[in-house]
Scaffold this motif. Structure first.
Motif, mmCIF file in Angstrom:
data_model
loop_
_atom_site.group_PDB
_atom_site.id
_atom_site.type_symbol
_atom_site.label_atom_id
_atom_site.label_comp_id
_atom_site.label_asym_id
_atom_site.label_seq_id
_atom_site.Cartn_x
_atom_site.Cartn_y
_atom_site.Cartn_z
ATOM 1 N N GLY A 171 4.734 7.143 -7.112
ATOM 2 C CA GLY A 171 4.411 8.565 -7.252
ATOM 3 C C GLY A 171 5.520 9.470 -6.764
ATOM 4 N N LYS A 172 6.373 8.957 -5.884
ATOM 5 C CA LYS A 172 7.497 9.767 -5.399
ATOM 6 C C LYS A 172 8.421 10.202 -6.531
ATOM 7 C CE LYS A 172 8.143 8.794 -0.528
ATOM 8 N NZ LYS A 172 9.147 8.478 0.517
ATOM 9 N N MET A 173 8.402 9.460 -7.628
ATOM 10 C CA MET A 173 9.265 9.793 -8.755
ATOM 11 C C MET A 173 8.858 11.106 -9.414
ATOM 12 S SD MET A 173 9.984 6.074 -10.536
ATOM 13 C CE MET A 173 11.295 6.771 -11.547
ATOM 14 N N VAL A 174 7.581 11.490 -9.227
ATOM 15 C CA VAL A 174 7.114 12.772 -9.778
ATOM 16 C C VAL A 174 6.733 13.726 -8.653
ATOM 17 C CG1 VAL A 174 6.373 11.803 -11.974
ATOM 18 C CG2 VAL A 174 4.781 11.797 -10.052
ATOM 19 N N GLY A 175 7.271 13.465 -7.475
ATOM 20 C CA GLY A 175 7.072 14.385 -6.357
ATOM 21 C C GLY A 175 5.793 14.198 -5.577
ATOM 22 N N LEU A 176 5.084 13.065 -5.777
ATOM 23 C CA LEU A 176 3.835 12.812 -5.060
ATOM 24 C C LEU A 176 4.032 11.712 -4.024
ATOM 25 C CD1 LEU A 176 1.288 12.847 -8.044
ATOM 26 C CD2 LEU A 176 1.751 14.686 -6.403
ATOM 27 N N ASP A 177 3.997 12.084 -2.765
ATOM 28 C CA ASP A 177 4.136 11.109 -1.684
ATOM 29 C C ASP A 177 2.740 10.647 -1.282
ATOM 30 O OD1 ASP A 177 4.874 9.541 0.404
ATOM 31 O OD2 ASP A 177 5.556 11.172 1.708
ATOM 32 N N MET A 178 2.232 9.655 -2.006
ATOM 33 C CA MET A 178 0.854 9.218 -1.795
ATOM 34 C C MET A 178 0.714 8.144 -0.725
ATOM 35 S SD MET A 178 -0.720 9.179 -5.675
ATOM 36 C CE MET A 178 0.593 8.215 -6.426
ATOM 37 N N MET A 179 1.830 7.642 -0.212
ATOM 38 C CA MET A 179 1.763 6.533 0.738
ATOM 39 C C MET A 179 2.381 6.875 2.089
ATOM 40 S SD MET A 179 0.325 4.627 -1.415
ATOM 41 C CE MET A 179 0.209 3.002 -0.728
ATOM 42 N N GLY A 180 2.691 8.130 2.314
ATOM 43 C CA GLY A 180 3.385 8.507 3.534
ATOM 44 C C GLY A 180 2.555 8.432 4.795
ATOM 45 N N TRP A 181 1.265 8.113 4.668
ATOM 46 C CA TRP A 181 0.377 8.041 5.819
ATOM 47 C C TRP A 181 0.434 6.711 6.545
ATOM 48 C CZ3 TRP A 181 -2.359 3.866 4.391
ATOM 49 C CH2 TRP A 181 -2.526 3.643 3.021
ATOM 50 N N VAL A 182 1.066 5.684 5.934
ATOM 51 C CA VAL A 182 1.011 4.348 6.539
ATOM 52 C C VAL A 182 1.681 4.353 7.910
ATOM 53 C CG1 VAL A 182 3.170 3.543 5.471
ATOM 54 C CG2 VAL A 182 1.398 1.902 6.120
ATOM 55 N N VAL A 183 1.070 3.678 8.869
ATOM 56 C CA VAL A 183 1.574 3.691 10.241
ATOM 57 C C VAL A 183 2.768 2.753 10.370
ATOM 58 C CG1 VAL A 183 0.068 1.816 11.065
ATOM 59 C CG2 VAL A 183 0.896 3.559 12.667
ATOM 60 N N ARG A 184 3.739 3.187 11.157
ATOM 61 C CA ARG A 184 4.894 2.366 11.500
ATOM 62 C C ARG A 184 4.989 2.311 13.017
ATOM 63 N NH1 ARG A 184 9.789 3.752 7.404
ATOM 64 N NH2 ARG A 184 10.362 1.652 8.055
ATOM 65 N N VAL A 185 5.268 1.143 13.547
ATOM 66 C CA VAL A 185 5.327 0.951 14.998
ATOM 67 C C VAL A 185 6.784 0.820 15.410
ATOM 68 C CG1 VAL A 185 4.560 -0.438 16.954
ATOM 69 C CG2 VAL A 185 3.096 -0.232 14.922
ATOM 70 N N GLY A 186 7.242 1.802 16.198
ATOM 71 C CA GLY A 186 8.617 1.796 16.661
ATOM 72 C C GLY A 186 8.712 1.451 18.135
#
Length: 480
Positions: free
Chosen positions: A27-42
């Motif tokens: 979806g990022k290809m059409v400007g939709l960031d539909m997966m940006g909520w996934v948690v990352r552990v730093g």
């Protein structure tokens, strides 16, 4: 679990969920960031709550990202369990416990004193660290899972419906293809002769590795084909991913790749703690040999690349003290390039083994002529997803600089899913690893084969091949 002839089994569900994650990320290809909520552990130093962050939704607090990741991933998995006719209610109950226990384990392993390598000490503001990378959290998860499975067997039994390490790792492998496609495109921009040498090195090394490990396991330790093939792939190709893919190709019992995966994780940590310092001591004047060696010897992607980064920092620091200042990044680049080709080799080797096992060893079809339909019936479907996501991102990133940048962003987002599914894989591997049963299956002999082949043969052949292909090559000198 559904039978192989059913409409859905774990293999097909892994392909479905992995591809769903990938398509949504596109979806990022059409400007939709539909997966940006996934948690990352730093990494974290004083407050573990600061370790959690959303991949790209910066406005979402870490705890919110964690809860949203749990809710959406649980929903996806529940649909998959429904498709294979599992008990959805029992799965959700068990998965909830597994998810949060696994996250807690990974967060502990991401503490800077455990995870930071020598290049990260100053940034973290700490004087020392074990340098295991945040993947130390996978080891913590494995150990805790083992304790759960062996000390509290009744509790472990209550989690059985959700303990599906094969399903989790297959989903992770489908997603991993996208990340490797981007890395392959990055590598294509470097000197062509380094890429070519890396390809030649892995073909020569791993055809030797696999055959020798398989022979040793069969001839001297009396393992049958079902055990010897995943063990050879796990030790020689790329650890957990290769063991799972091989197990799927030859239809080994689930306990086989699970036990091999457990050994891979343990020995990867041992190699990470030893090999970079050996490389600094003896290969400081052959930096690209050292980088290739890490890629050929260390059996996980994260472990190999982390080892390459540690090796680079140690060698550059040593040579700077002698007045030679090489540009950073080249040693790690060689490690990454070699590792990329190894990962691609997984899919190729799975197809080869599917053909060999169908044509030579599978007696279930009688004496009739083997067809390619028989091979594809045995071929693990999730590997098709892995190859597909790899090729799509590779061609996307090679198309234009703008799409390359977009591909990197997309890959960075869904990499969080890969980490989460690998994390749950290792935790549940521990839970299902009942030591009494493992002893009955022969884990002691497996470990001996691993030690004999890894430290008696593979590490040294990998060093020889690295030297043969990268001897005399050094990074550019800064300002030179």
């Amino acid at each position: 679990m559904a039978s192989p002839k059913a409409a859905f089994n774990e293999d097909k569900v892994a392909l479905l969920i992995g591809c769903l994650v990938f398509v949504l990320a596109l979806g990022k290809m059409v400007g939709l960031d539909m997966m940006g909520w996934v948690v990352r552990v730093g990494m974290w130093v004083d407050n573990p709550l600061t370790a959690w962050k959303a991949a790209t939704w910066k406005w979402l607090p870490g705890w919110g990202s964690l809860l949203l990741s749990y809710a959406i991933i649980t929903a996806m998995m529940a649909v998959g369990i429904k498709l294979i006719k599992g008990n959805v209610a029992n799965f959700v109950r068990g998965f909830t416990i597994i998810f949060f226990m696994a996250i807690a384990c990974y967060t502990i392993g991401a503490n800077a004193y455990i995870a930071a390598n020598p290049t990260q000490l100053a940034k973290q503001g700490i004087p020392w660290a074990l340098g295991l990378s945040t993947e130390a959290g996978l080891i913590v998860a494995l150990v805790v899972g083992i304790l759960v499975g062996n000390i509290t067997p009744k509790f472990a039994e209550s989690l059985r419906e959700a303990c599906r390490p094969e399903l989790f790792v297959k989903i992770a492998i489908v997603i991993m293809g996208a990340e490797l496609g981007v890395k392959a495109a990055d590598a294509a921009g470097f000197a062509g002769h380094i890429i070519f040498r890396g390809l030649c090195a892995i073909v020569e090394a791993y055809l030797l590795y696999w055959c020798v490990v398989y022979y040793v396991a069969r001839k001297y330790f009396k393992f049958n084909k079902e055990w010897a093939a995943p063990l050879a792939s796990g030790i020689s190709i790329c650890g957990v991913s290769a063991a799972i893919a091989t197990g799927g190709a030859i239809r080994a019992r689930p306990v086989v790749p699970i036990m091999v995966s457990s050994l891979v994780v343990v020995f990867t940590c041992i190699e990470m703690l030893i090999l970079p310092f050996v490389a600094q001591q003896f290969l400081s004047t052959e930096p690209l040999v050292a980088g290739a060696w890490m890629g050929l010897a260390v059996k996980s992607d994260g472990g190999a690349i982390a080892s390459g980064a540690i090796t680079e920092s140690l060698i550059l620091a040593k040579m700077a003290g002698q007045g030679i200042n090489w540009e950073p990044g080249w040693i790690v680049m060689v490690t990454t390039t070699v590792k990329i080709f190894i990962d691609v080799f997984i899919g190729v080797w799975a197809l080869v083994l599917a053909y060999v096992w169908t044509a030579k060893f599978d007696k279930t079809r009688g004496e009739r002529t083997m067809t390619w339909g028989d091979v594809m019936d045995r071929f693990p479907r999730f590997v098709l997803g892995y190859i597909g996501t790899f090729l799509i991102l590779l061609f996307m990133c090679l198309s234009s600089p703008e799409l390359h940048k977009l591909g990197k962003s997309l890959s960075g987002t869904i990499n969080g899913f890969r980490v989460l599914f690998f994390l749950m894989t290792f935790f549940t591997i521990g839970v299902v690893s009942n030591f009494r049963k493992l002893r009955e299956e022969g884990i002691g002999r497996l470990a001996v084969v691993y030690v004999v082949c890894l430290f008696g043969f593979i590490i040294w052949v990998g060093l020889f091949i690295s030297y043969a292909f990268f001897h005399g090559m050094t990074p550019p000198v800064i300002g030179g």
